[in-house]
Scaffold this motif. Structure first.
Motif, PDB file in Angstrom:
ATOM      1  N   GLY A  82       0.840  -1.165  -0.117  1.00 35.38           N
ATOM      2  CA  GLY A  82       0.073   0.055   0.006  1.00 35.38           C
ATOM      3  C   GLY A  82       0.918   1.174  -0.147  1.00 35.38           C
ATOM      4  N   MET A  83       1.868   1.346   0.776  1.00 37.00           N
ATOM      5  CA  MET A  83       2.668   2.350   0.963  1.00 37.00           C
ATOM      6  C   MET A  83       3.631   2.457  -0.371  1.00 37.00           C
ATOM      7  SD  MET A  83       4.846   1.740   4.075  1.00 37.00           S
ATOM      8  CE  MET A  83       4.033   2.093   6.026  1.00 37.00           C
ATOM      9  N   ALA A  84       4.103   1.510  -1.234  1.00 36.29           N
ATOM     10  CA  ALA A  84       4.651   1.637  -2.404  1.00 36.29           C
ATOM     11  C   ALA A  84       3.519   2.187  -3.464  1.00 36.29           C
ATOM     12  CB  ALA A  84       5.290   0.049  -2.899  1.00 36.29           C
ATOM     13  N   GLY A  85       2.467   1.880  -3.350  1.00 34.45           N
ATOM     14  CA  GLY A  85       1.510   2.127  -4.429  1.00 34.45           C
ATOM     15  C   GLY A  85       1.068   3.711  -4.260  1.00 34.45           C
ATOM     16  N   GLN A  86       1.346   4.247  -3.046  1.00 40.01           N
ATOM     17  CA  GLN A  86       1.069   5.718  -2.846  1.00 40.01           C
ATOM     18  C   GLN A  86       2.094   6.680  -3.060  1.00 40.01           C
ATOM     19  OE1 GLN A  86      -0.934   5.848   0.953  1.00 40.01           O
ATOM     20  NE2 GLN A  86      -3.012   4.714   0.194  1.00 40.01           N
ATOM     21  N   GLY A  87       3.283   6.122  -3.085  1.00 41.01           N
ATOM     22  CA  GLY A  87       4.383   7.277  -3.107  1.00 41.01           C
ATOM     23  C   GLY A  87       5.912   6.370  -2.951  1.00 41.01           C
ATOM     24  N   ASP A  88       6.622   7.132  -2.757  1.00 48.63           N
ATOM     25  CA  ASP A  88       8.135   6.601  -2.658  1.00 48.63           C
ATOM     26  C   ASP A  88       8.131   5.828  -1.442  1.00 48.63           C
ATOM     27  OD1 ASP A  88       9.183   7.788  -4.935  1.00 48.63           O
ATOM     28  OD2 ASP A  88       9.465   9.600  -3.986  1.00 48.63           O
ATOM     29  N   LEU A  89       9.044   4.821  -1.453  1.00 51.12           N
ATOM     30  CA  LEU A  89       9.140   3.792  -0.258  1.00 51.12           C
ATOM     31  C   LEU A  89      10.679   3.535  -0.423  1.00 51.12           C
ATOM     32  CD1 LEU A  89       8.059   2.037   1.973  1.00 51.12           C
ATOM     33  CD2 LEU A  89       7.592   0.440   0.302  1.00 51.12           C
ATOM     34  N   THR A  90      11.226   3.594   0.807  1.00 49.61           N
ATOM     35  CA  THR A  90      12.674   3.152   1.214  1.00 49.61           C
ATOM     36  C   THR A  90      12.643   2.252   1.962  1.00 49.61           C
ATOM     37  OG1 THR A  90      13.610   5.355   0.565  1.00 49.61           O
ATOM     38  CG2 THR A  90      14.922   4.009   1.645  1.00 49.61           C
ATOM     39  N   LEU A  91      13.098   0.950   1.707  1.00 47.77           N
ATOM     40  CA  LEU A  91      13.358  -0.313   2.747  1.00 47.77           C
ATOM     41  C   LEU A  91      14.875  -0.280   3.273  1.00 47.77           C
ATOM     42  CD1 LEU A  91      11.673  -2.947   0.474  1.00 47.77           C
ATOM     43  CD2 LEU A  91      10.673  -1.637   2.204  1.00 47.77           C
ATOM     44  N   LEU A  92      14.879  -0.019   4.400  1.00 47.23           N
ATOM     45  CA  LEU A  92      16.050  -0.033   5.236  1.00 47.23           C
ATOM     46  C   LEU A  92      16.577  -1.255   5.721  1.00 47.23           C
ATOM     47  CD1 LEU A  92      15.257   3.007   7.201  1.00 47.23           C
ATOM     48  CD2 LEU A  92      16.489   3.089   5.161  1.00 47.23           C
ATOM     49  N   TYR A  93      17.837  -1.583   5.589  1.00 47.31           N
ATOM     50  CA  TYR A  93      18.394  -2.704   6.111  1.00 47.31           C
ATOM     51  C   TYR A  93      19.728  -2.392   6.710  1.00 47.31           C
ATOM     52  CZ  TYR A  93      21.209  -2.317   1.669  1.00 47.31           C
ATOM     53  OH  TYR A  93      22.154  -1.765   1.013  1.00 47.31           O
ATOM     54  N   ALA A  94      20.352  -3.150   7.390  1.00 44.86           N
ATOM     55  CA  ALA A  94      21.647  -2.997   8.271  1.00 44.86           C
ATOM     56  C   ALA A  94      22.852  -3.837   7.610  1.00 44.86           C
ATOM     57  CB  ALA A  94      21.366  -3.345   9.695  1.00 44.86           C
ATOM     58  N   GLY A  95      22.604  -4.904   6.790  1.00 47.41           N
ATOM     59  CA  GLY A  95      23.812  -5.549   6.126  1.00 47.41           C
ATOM     60  C   GLY A  95      24.567  -4.517   5.489  1.00 47.41           C
ATOM     61  N   LYS A  96      25.887  -5.309   5.294  1.00 49.42           N
ATOM     62  CA  LYS A  96      26.943  -4.492   4.504  1.00 49.42           C
ATOM     63  C   LYS A  96      26.949  -4.830   3.001  1.00 49.42           C
ATOM     64  CE  LYS A  96      30.214  -4.875   8.483  1.00 49.42           C
ATOM     65  NZ  LYS A  96      31.481  -5.379   8.872  1.00 49.42           N
ATOM     66  N   ASP A  97      26.370  -5.908   2.499  1.00 48.21           N
ATOM     67  CA  ASP A  97      26.181  -6.101   1.196  1.00 48.21           C
ATOM     68  C   ASP A  97      25.042  -5.334   0.527  1.00 48.21           C
ATOM     69  OD1 ASP A  97      26.102  -7.364  -1.513  1.00 48.21           O
ATOM     70  OD2 ASP A  97      26.432  -9.355  -0.723  1.00 48.21           O
ATOM     71  N   THR A  98      25.382  -4.534  -0.037  1.00 44.81           N
ATOM     72  CA  THR A  98      24.482  -3.671  -0.905  1.00 44.81           C
ATOM     73  C   THR A  98      23.499  -4.278  -2.159  1.00 44.81           C
ATOM     74  OG1 THR A  98      25.798  -2.371  -2.291  1.00 44.81           O
ATOM     75  CG2 THR A  98      25.526  -1.337   0.022  1.00 44.81           C
ATOM     76  N   GLY A  99      24.199  -5.486  -2.430  1.00 39.86           N
ATOM     77  CA  GLY A  99      23.627  -6.176  -3.737  1.00 39.86           C
ATOM     78  C   GLY A  99      23.064  -7.371  -3.222  1.00 39.86           C
ATOM     79  N   HIS A 100      23.144  -7.763  -2.127  1.00 38.34           N
ATOM     80  CA  HIS A 100      22.418  -9.227  -1.745  1.00 38.34           C
ATOM     81  C   HIS A 100      21.977  -9.186  -0.355  1.00 38.34           C
ATOM     82  CE1 HIS A 100      25.604  -9.972  -4.961  1.00 38.34           C
ATOM     83  NE2 HIS A 100      24.556 -10.763  -5.540  1.00 38.34           N
ATOM     84  N   ASN A 101      20.665  -8.776  -0.128  1.00 42.43           N
ATOM     85  CA  ASN A 101      20.171  -8.558   1.125  1.00 42.43           C
ATOM     86  C   ASN A 101      18.651  -8.826   0.902  1.00 42.43           C
ATOM     87  OD1 ASN A 101      19.013  -5.896   0.709  1.00 42.43           O
ATOM     88  ND2 ASN A 101      21.150  -5.416   0.298  1.00 42.43           N
ATOM     89  N   ASN A 102      17.917  -8.950   2.000  1.00 40.68           N
ATOM     90  CA  ASN A 102      16.613  -9.082   2.024  1.00 40.68           C
ATOM     91  C   ASN A 102      15.765  -8.021   1.649  1.00 40.68           C
ATOM     92  OD1 ASN A 102      17.459  -7.906   4.751  1.00 40.68           O
ATOM     93  ND2 ASN A 102      15.314  -8.020   5.054  1.00 40.68           N
ATOM     94  N   ALA A 103      16.127  -6.750   1.727  1.00 38.23           N
ATOM     95  CA  ALA A 103      15.649  -5.702   1.165  1.00 38.23           C
ATOM     96  C   ALA A 103      15.547  -5.889  -0.302  1.00 38.23           C
ATOM     97  CB  ALA A 103      16.242  -4.398   1.593  1.00 38.23           C
ATOM     98  N   MET A 104      16.500  -6.184  -0.783  1.00 39.95           N
ATOM     99  CA  MET A 104      16.549  -6.255  -2.402  1.00 39.95           C
ATOM    100  C   MET A 104      15.447  -7.038  -2.856  1.00 39.95           C
ATOM    101  SD  MET A 104      18.537  -3.895  -3.516  1.00 39.95           S
ATOM    102  CE  MET A 104      19.234  -4.701  -4.988  1.00 39.95           C
TER     103      MET A 104
END
Length: 132
Positions: A82-104
């Motif tokens: 619902g949030m994504a359908g209404q505007g910008d959404l940023t998923l935050l994560y703590a992991g160091k790997d910016t290309g392989h993580n749960n947020a992606m």
């Protein structure tokens, strides 16, 4: 637009709604400092997260199993959709790997769901229910 960003990166005006999607709270981060909603229930299960971090599962296997978990629990990610359908959404994560993580994986899942539902059929955003 759905973005993924490390919790340690500076907040930006283009972030829109910010949501921490990790099961554990990030180290050395105060809750008032992060300025984000926290939805730990949308994160991968503890067993899957540990298997991935210990190298027992590669990223492709992790992503597939996480998608299975998401498919089994739509109530966990419905608010994010619902949030994504209404505007910008940023998923935050703590992991160091910016290309392989749960947020992606989650971001791709949400994009696929938005596309599958088509324009004008985004769910209602219930983010206010989760605000601290």
């Amino acid at each position: 637009m759905i973005r993924c960003k490390r919790v340690y990166d500076p907040q930006d005006a283009a972030d829109g709604q910010r949501v921490l999607v990790d099961r554990l709270w990030p180290r050395n981060t105060r809750k008032d400092q992060l300025q984000a909603l926290w939805l730990p229930q949308v994160a991968p299960s503890t067993a899957l997260r540990q298997a991935f971090h210990q190298g027992e599962v590669d990223y492709a296997g992790f992503a597939e199993r996480y998608r299975q978990e998401l498919a089994a629990q739509p109530a966990h990610w419905w608010t994010l959709l619902g949030m994504a359908g209404q505007g910008d959404l940023t998923l935050l994560y703590a992991g160091k790997d910016t290309g392989h993580n749960n947020a992606m994986v989650l971001a791709q899942w949400l994009e696929d769901e938005l596309e599958r539902q088509g324009p004008g059929s985004s769910p209602v955003c219930y983010a206010d229910e989760f605000k601290p």
